[in-house]
Design a protein around this motif. Structure first.
Motif, PDB file in Angstrom:
ATOM      1  N   GLY A  12       0.788  -1.222   0.000  1.00  9.65           N
ATOM      2  CA  GLY A  12       0.000   0.000   0.000  1.00  9.65           C
ATOM      3  C   GLY A  12       0.820   1.271   0.000  1.00  9.65           C
ATOM      4  O   GLY A  12       0.258   2.374   0.066  1.00  9.65           O
ATOM      5  N   LEU A  59      -3.831  -2.656  -2.830  1.00 10.84           N
ATOM      6  CA  LEU A  59      -3.806  -2.646  -1.369  1.00 10.84           C
ATOM      7  C   LEU A  59      -3.971  -1.236  -0.808  1.00 10.84           C
ATOM      8  O   LEU A  59      -4.214  -1.074   0.390  1.00 10.84           O
ATOM      9  N   TYR A  60      -3.838  -0.237  -1.649  1.00  6.93           N
ATOM     10  CA  TYR A  60      -4.070   1.129  -1.193  1.00  6.93           C
ATOM     11  C   TYR A  60      -5.530   1.309  -0.795  1.00  6.93           C
ATOM     12  O   TYR A  60      -5.857   2.048   0.138  1.00  6.93           O
ATOM     13  N   GLY A 109      -7.618  -1.383  -0.049  1.00  8.74           N
ATOM     14  CA  GLY A 109      -8.031  -2.361   0.940  1.00  8.74           C
ATOM     15  C   GLY A 109      -9.232  -3.160   0.483  1.00  8.74           C
ATOM     16  O   GLY A 109      -9.583  -3.198  -0.696  1.00  8.74           O
ATOM     17  N   SER A 165     -11.144  -1.951  -5.188  1.00  5.26           N
ATOM     18  CA  SER A 165      -9.823  -2.474  -5.535  1.00  5.26           C
ATOM     19  C   SER A 165      -9.894  -3.626  -6.524  1.00  5.26           C
ATOM     20  O   SER A 165      -8.864  -4.082  -7.012  1.00  5.26           O
TER      21      SER A 165
END
Length: 985
Positions: free
Chosen positions: A269, A324-325, A327, A332
Motif C-alpha cells: 500500500g 492494497l491502497y 483495501g 480495488s
C-alpha cells in the motif's frame, strides 16, 4: 516435528551428497537417471497438495532452531509457494532428463548433480520458509550453488568470471535484504513473515519501515536481474545449457520476484513500493528487450530476453500492489488484474523460456555454434527443434493461441487501467507506462523472430557439412517438446490453472482484499472482445514484423553507443580498481614478517582495550584487594614460567627456542593442576606435546637461524608492545574480577550439568551440551584450517616458483624490519640447506634411529591409546572427552611417526585423515540435526538409564554421539597437519 515439507527440502541435499560419494558405481549408467527420481518424487508430492491449498487448508511444519531469537525452520505452503514449488520441481524433472543426454559421462557428473540438487533444495527452502532468517540462509545458498553451477567448467576464464560476477552482485543484495529483515524484527519482534503480515497495519508508521522496504527490494532486484543489477545474468550464460534452462527460467531469477510477491501484503500500500517496483520493472523490460535485438549469440539473446521478461513480471507486481491502497472492497477489484497477469506470466515464462534454452542447447550441441551469423536453414535438418523454437518464440512475443498471449494481454490491460488511478502522485505521466510497455513488446517480437527465423529459416550457413547435421536424440527432444505442448495446452485451455494455481497464489499476495472464505474470480479467455489491449497487440505485430524486415538498415544504431559508458564496463572498472588498490594496500603492510604482523595485532588489541577502559571507566571496579593467597609452590612455578618465557627471545638456535616454548606450555599445565583444573591441564599438556612435535617437524623445513645486530628502534618497539600488552591484560584481569554487572552463570551450570545433561564433568557437559554449537563451529574451523594447510603444502611449488610468487615479500633488512640478516639467507638457503640436515629437502628423512625409542614406543603407544579411550568414555563424568581423547590418540600416532616414520602410519593405518575429519564433522552435524526429528532445537541432547547385558544399569547420552564426531574431527585435523608437514617432500 519433522514434516513432509522439511523432508522435501532436505531430500535433494541428502541424495546429492550420497550420489556424489557413490559416483564410481555409475560408470555404465548415467547418474542422471538416479537424480531424476528426486524432482519426480517432489513434483508428485506437491501436485498432491493442490487440492489442500486450493481449499485454504494449512500445510506447514515447525522445527525450532534458536527459539530465544524466534528463529526456526518454519515451513508453510500456500498458493504462492505451491506455484513456485511446482515450477522448481516440474521444470527440474525436464532439466535433469535433458541433462542426461546433454552432459557427457566423461564430465564430473558427481559435482554437476550435487550442485544442481543442492540448488533445487535451496530454492525450495526459499519459497517454503516462513522465517526471514531461514529464508535468507537458503537465499544465500542459492547464490553459492549457482556460483558453482555457472563455474562448472572452471578452466574457462569466462565461466569463472561470470560466476564471480553473479556471486558478488547477488550476495551484495542478500546482505542488504538481511539488513531489511533485521529492521523488520526491530519493528515487530518476530522473524515470521505471516506474523509480520498480520501486524502490517501497526508498523507502517514506524521510522524503520521505509528503510526496510528499500533494503529488501535491493535484494530482490539483484537476484532477479533488475536494472542496474542485470549485468550478471548474460555472463551467467557460460553455465552448461541445462543449468541456464533451470536457473534462468523457473528458479534463481524468480527468487527475487517471489520475495516481492511475498512482501507485497506488507509494503504494497506504500507509494515508494509502487514506484520502485513498477519503475524498475518497466525500465528493465525496455532495456532488456532493446539490447536483446543487438546480440548475435543465441544464449545472449535469451539472457536479455529473460531480463526483459523479468522486468515485465516485476512491473506487474508493482502495479498490482496499488490494489492494497484501497483495501478490502469493490474499489480495488479492478486493479487485481495486474497481480493475476504477474502470476500467470510467472508460470508461462517458465514453460516457454525453458523450452527455448533447451532448443539453443540442441542447436549448439549439433552444430557447435550459437552465433546466428553462422546459422540458418536448420529447419530442414531439425524440424522438431524448429517447431518447438517457433512455439516458444511466439509465446514469448505474446502471439495467440499460445499461453504467452494471455498474460501479455492482461499486462496491456493492467498498464492501461493504471492510467485511471489518481494515487501515489500518478497524473498525466502515467500514460508512459502503457506506451513503454507497448514499445518493449515490439522489440520482444523482433528478438523472438530473430531466434526462430534467423536460426532455422533461410539458407544454410553452418560450417558443418549437411550430412553431419541431424535432429537431436529423442531423449534430448522430449523435455522441450513437452514444454512446447504445455505452452499450447495452457494457451488453449488456460482455466486449467486459473482456480487451482493462480487464484490461491493471488490470495497469498493480496490477502487483505479477501474476507472469510471469499475467493478471487479468476477466469481467462483467448477471445475477450475488441479491447484496447487487443488493438495494442495488433500494433505490436504490425510494427514488429516491419522492423524485423528492415533490421539490417537500422541495427547498426547500436554501434554508436560508447562502450565505455555501459554498466557492464563500469562494473569491471570498479572491480579492477578495487583489486588494484587492495593489492597495493595489502602489500604495504603484508611484507612477510611475522614479527610485524604480531606488532599490528597486539597494538590494535591494546588500543581497543584502552579505548574501552576510557569509554566505560566509571562502570569498572578495579579489584586490588581480596585476592586469594598464593603458596610457595605457585610462586616458584610462576617465577620459573616467567624465566622460561623471557629466555625464548635470547635463544641461540631454534632447537633451544622450541624447547623453551614447550617448557612454558608444560609449566602452564602445572599451573592448571595446582588450580585444580584437570580438564584444562590434560588438554594443555597434549596440545603442547603435539605442538612441540609440530615445531620439530617444521624445524626440518626452516632455514638456519640468522641473528644479526638488532637496531635500537627494533628493540624499543618490541619492548613497548610487550610491556603494553602485559599491563593492559593485567588491568583486564583486575577489571574482570572486580566488575560484575551480571550474576555469574557458573552456579547454573554446576546445578544443571547433571540434572539437565546427565554429566558430572561440568567442563565436558558445557562443550557437548550447553555450548555444543560453539564446539561444532570450532571443529569446523579446525577442519578448514587443516585443509588449507594441506592445500598449501600440496601446491608443490619449486623454489624458483616460490621466489616469483612471493615477490611481494620485502627483504628483512634494517630499512624494513630493523634486523640485519646475512646476505646468504636467500631463497636457495631457505629451501635448500637445513640445520643438521643435508642440502636437499627431498632427502630429509623424518625418522629416528634410536633403538631404545623405537622399542619403547611399541609398548607405550598402546598405553597411550588405551588412555585415550578411557578419556573419551569417562569424559562425561570425569576429566576427558572427545576433544582431549582425539588429541591423545593423535599424540600416540605422532610418537610412532617420530620413532619410525610417517610411512609407518600410512601403511599401518591406510586412512585418509581428511575424510576422517569430514566424517567427524558429519557425525557432529547429524547428531545436532537429529533433534529436529523430535521437534527440539538444533543440538538438543538427551540421556537416559538402561539395563544392558553384563553392564547392568548404564547411562546412555546422545552427547556421546556428538563427542564421537568431535573425537574423529580432532584426530583427523591433527594428523592431516602432522603428516603433511612431516612427510618426505
Amino acid at each position: 516435528m519433522l514434516s513432509l515439507l522439511h523432508v522435501a527440502v532436505i531430500l535433494p541435499f541428502v541424495v546429492g551428497m550420497l550420489l556424489s560419494m557413490l559416483h564410481r558405481f555409475f560408470r555404465k549408467v548415467h547418474m542422471g537417471w538416479a537424480v531424476l527420481l528426486v524432482p519426480v518424487s517432489l513434483f508428485v508430492y506437491f501436485v498432491s497438495l493442490i487440492s489442500n491449498v486450493s481449499e485454504r487448508n494449512t500445510v506447514s511444519g515447525l522445527i525450532p532452531w534458536i527459539p530465544s531469537l524466534d528463529i526456526g525452520f518454519n515451513f508453510y505452503l500456500d498458493g504462492l509457494s505451491l506455484l513456485l514449488s511446482l515450477l522448481i520441481t516440474g521444470i527440474g524433472i525436464l532439466v535433469v532428463l535433458y541433462s542426461i543426454y546433454y552432459m557427457d559421462q566423461k564430465e564430473a557428473l558427481n559435482r554437476f548433480y550435487l550442485y544442481l540438487l543442492m540448488f533445487m533444495g535451496a530454492m525450495l527452502g526459499v519459497v517454503l520458509s516462513d522465517n526471514m532468517i531461514v529464508l535468507y540462509g537458503f537465499w544465500e545458498l542459492t547464490s553459492i550453488t549457482s556460483f558453482l553451477l555457472i563455474a562448472f567448467h572452471y578452466k574457462r576464464k569466462a565461466s569463472t568470471s561470470g560466476a564471480q560476477k553473479s556471486f558478488l552482485i547477488t550476495v551484495f543484495g542478500g546482505f542488504a535484504m538481511l539488513a531489511g529483515f533485521m529492521l523488520m524484527y526491530l519493528m515487530t519482534g518476530t522473524f515470521s513473515i505471516r506474523a509480520t503480515i498480520a501486524d502490517w497495519g501497526q508498523i507502517q508508521e514506524n521510522a524503520l519501515f521505509l528503510p526496510a522496504l528499500v533494503l529488501i527490494l535491493i535484494g530482490a532486484f539483484t537476484k532477479s536481474a533488475q536494472f542496474p543489477f542485470h549485468i550478471w545474468l548474460p555472463d551467467a550464460m557460460e553455465a552448461p545449457t541445462p543449468v541456464s534452462a533451470y536457473l534462468h527460467s523457473a528458479t534463481m531469477v524468480k527468487a527475487g520476484i517471489y520475495v516481492v510477491a511475498r512482501f507485497t501484503p506488507i509494503f504494497g500500500g506504500q507509494g515508494l513500493w509502487f514506484w520502485l517496483v513498477t519503475g524498475v520493472g518497466i525500465l528493465t523490460l525496455c532495456y532488456g528487450s532493446f539490447l536483446a535485438v543487438k546480440k548475435n549469440d543465441l544464449k545472449a539473446i535469451l539472457a536479455y530476453s529473460t531480463i526483459s521478461q523479468l522486468g515485465l513480471i516485476m512491473s506487474l507486481f508493482g502495479v498490482g500492489s496499488a490494489a492494497l491502497y484501497f483495501g478490502y472492497g469493490d474499489s480495488s477489484a479492478m486493479y487485481t488484474v495486474a497481480t493475476t497477469a504477474a502470476l500467470l506470466h510467472l508460470f508461462n515464462h517458465a514453460t516457454f523460456k525453458a523450452a527455448l534454452f533447451m532448443v539453443v542447447g540442441i542447436v549448439d550441441h549439433e552444430t557447435g555454434t550459437r552465433d546466428i551469423r553462422k546459422l540458418g536453414g536448420l529447419a530442414s535438418f531439425m524440424p522438431i527443434t524448429f517447431t518447438v523454437a517457433l512455439i516458444g518464440s511466439l509465446a514469448m512475443a505474446g502471439i495467440p493461441p499460445f499461453n504467452g498471449f494471455l498474460s501479455k494481454e492482461l499486462f496491456f490491460q493492467a498498464m492501461v487501467e493504471i492510467t485511471h488511478l489518481r494515487i501515489f502522485g500518478l497524473g498525466s505521466w502515467s500514460i508512459l507506462l502503457p506506451v513503454l510497455a507497448w514499445l518493449a513488446s515490439v522489440f520482444t517480437l523482433i528478438y523472438a523472430l530473430i531466434i526462430a527465423f534467423k536460426t532455422f529459416l533461410g539458407s544454410t550457413r553452418s560450417e558443418l557439412p549437411a550430412e553431419k547435421m541431424h535432429e537431436a536424440p529423442i531423449g534430448m527432444l522430449i523435455p522441450p517438446v513437452t514444454l512446447g505442448i504445455l505452452v499450447i495446452v495452457f494457451g488453449l485451455f488456460p482455466n486449467l490453472v486459473a482456480m487451482t494455481l493462480i487464484e490461491p497464489a493471488m490470495a497469498a499476495v493480496l490477502p487483505q482484499l479477501l474476507s472469510g472464505n471469499e475467493r478471487f474470480d479468476v477466469h481467462f479467455s483467448l477471445w475477450h472482445g475488441l479491447t484496447p489491449e487487443l488493438i495494442m497487440t495488433v500494433g505490436v505485430v504490425a510494427l514488429g514484423v516491419t522492423l524485423y524486415k528492415l533490421l539490417p538498415k537500422w541495427r547498426n544504431l547500436y554501434e554508436h553507443y560508447p562502450q565505455g559508458l555501459t554498466i557492464n564496463n563500469m562494473y569491471h572498472v570498479v572491480l579492477d580498481n578495487l583489486q588494484h588498490y587492495a593489492r597495493k594496500w595489502t602489500e604495504a603492510y603484508m611484507n612477510g614478517s611475522v614479527r610485524n604482523y604480531l606488532v599490528y595485532i597486539f597494538s590494535f588489541t591494546v588500543a581497543l582495550l584502552v579505548y574501552a577502559f576510557f569509554r566505560s571507566g566509571e562502570n569498572i571496579t578495579w579489584n586490588f584487594q581480596g585476592n586469594a593467597p598464593f603458596s610457595f609452590y605457585e610462586a616458584v612455578l610462576l617465577i620459573t614460567l616467567i624465566a622460561a618465557a623471557v629466555s625464548i627471545p635470547f635463544a641461540k638456535n631454534r632447537l633451544s627456542a622450541v624447547i623453551m616454548t614447550g617448557a612454558v606450555g608444560y609449566l602452564v599445565t602445572l599451573l592448571f593442576v595446582l588450580f585444580r583444573a584437570p580438564d584444562l591441564a590434560l588438554t594443555q599438556m597434549i596440545v603442547e606435546t603435539v605442538s612441540v612435535a609440530l615445531f620439530l617437524l617444521c624445524f626440518y623445513h626452516l632455514p638456519e637461524l640468522q641473528r644479526g645486530k638488532s637496531s635500537r628502534r627494533y628493540l624499543t618497539v618490541n619492548g613497548i608492545v610487550a610491556i603494553a600488552v602485559g599491563i593492559v591484560m593485567t588491568f583486564v584481569a583486575l577489571a574482570a574480577s572486580g566488575t560484575a554487572s551480571l550474576e555469574s552463570i557458573s552456579t547454573f551450570f554446576l546445578q544443571e550439568a547433571y540434572n539437565s545433561a546427565g554429566g558430572k564433568n561440568v567442563v565436558n557437559v558445557l562443550l557437548v551440551d550447553f555450548r555444543g554449537y560453539d564446539t561444532l563451529l570450532e571443529i569446523m574451523v579446525l577442519g578448514v584450517a587443516s585443509l588449507s594447510i594441506y592445500s598449501m603444502i600440496n601446491l608443490n611449488l619449486e623454489a624458483k616458483d616460490l621466489g616469483a610468487r612471493l615477490k611481494f615479500r620485502k627483504k628483512e633488512t634494517t630499512d624494513e624490519n630493523d634486523v640485519e640478516l646475512d646476505d646468504k639467507d636467500d631463497n636457495t638457503k631457505k629451501y635448500g640447506n637445513r640445520e643438521g640436515t643435508s642440502s636437499s629437502w627431498d632427502t630429509v628423512p623424518l625418522q629416528s634411529n634410536d633403538v631404545l625409542l623405537q622399542t619403547t614406543t611399541k609398548v607405550v603407544v598402546f598405553i597411550i591409546l588405551t588412555f585415550a579411550l578411557h578419556l573419551f568414555f569417562a569424559g562425561h563424568h570425569n576429566p576427558g572427552g572427545g576433544f582431549i581423547g582425539g588429541l591423545v590418540t593423535a599424540a600416540a600416532l605422532v610418537l610412532i611417526a617420530l620413532a619410525f616414520s610417517t610411512d609407518t602410519i600410512r601403511k599401518a593405518l591406510p586412512i585418509d585423515f581428511r575424510m576422517l575429519t569430514s566424517i567427524g564433522l558429519a557425525i557432529a552435524l547429524l547428531t545436532g540435526a537429529g533433534s529436529f526429528l523430535f521437534g527440539a532445537p538444533f543440538l538438543s541432547q538427551t540421556f537416559g538409564y538402561f539395563e544392558l547385558p553384563l553392564l547392568g544399569e548404564t547411562e546412555l547420552a546422545t552427547a556421546m554421539l556428538f563427542d564421537i564426531g568431535v573425537y574423529l574431527a580432532v584426530l583427523g585435523v591433527t594428523m592431516t597437519i602432522i603428516l603433511q608437514i612431516g612427510e618426505d617432500r
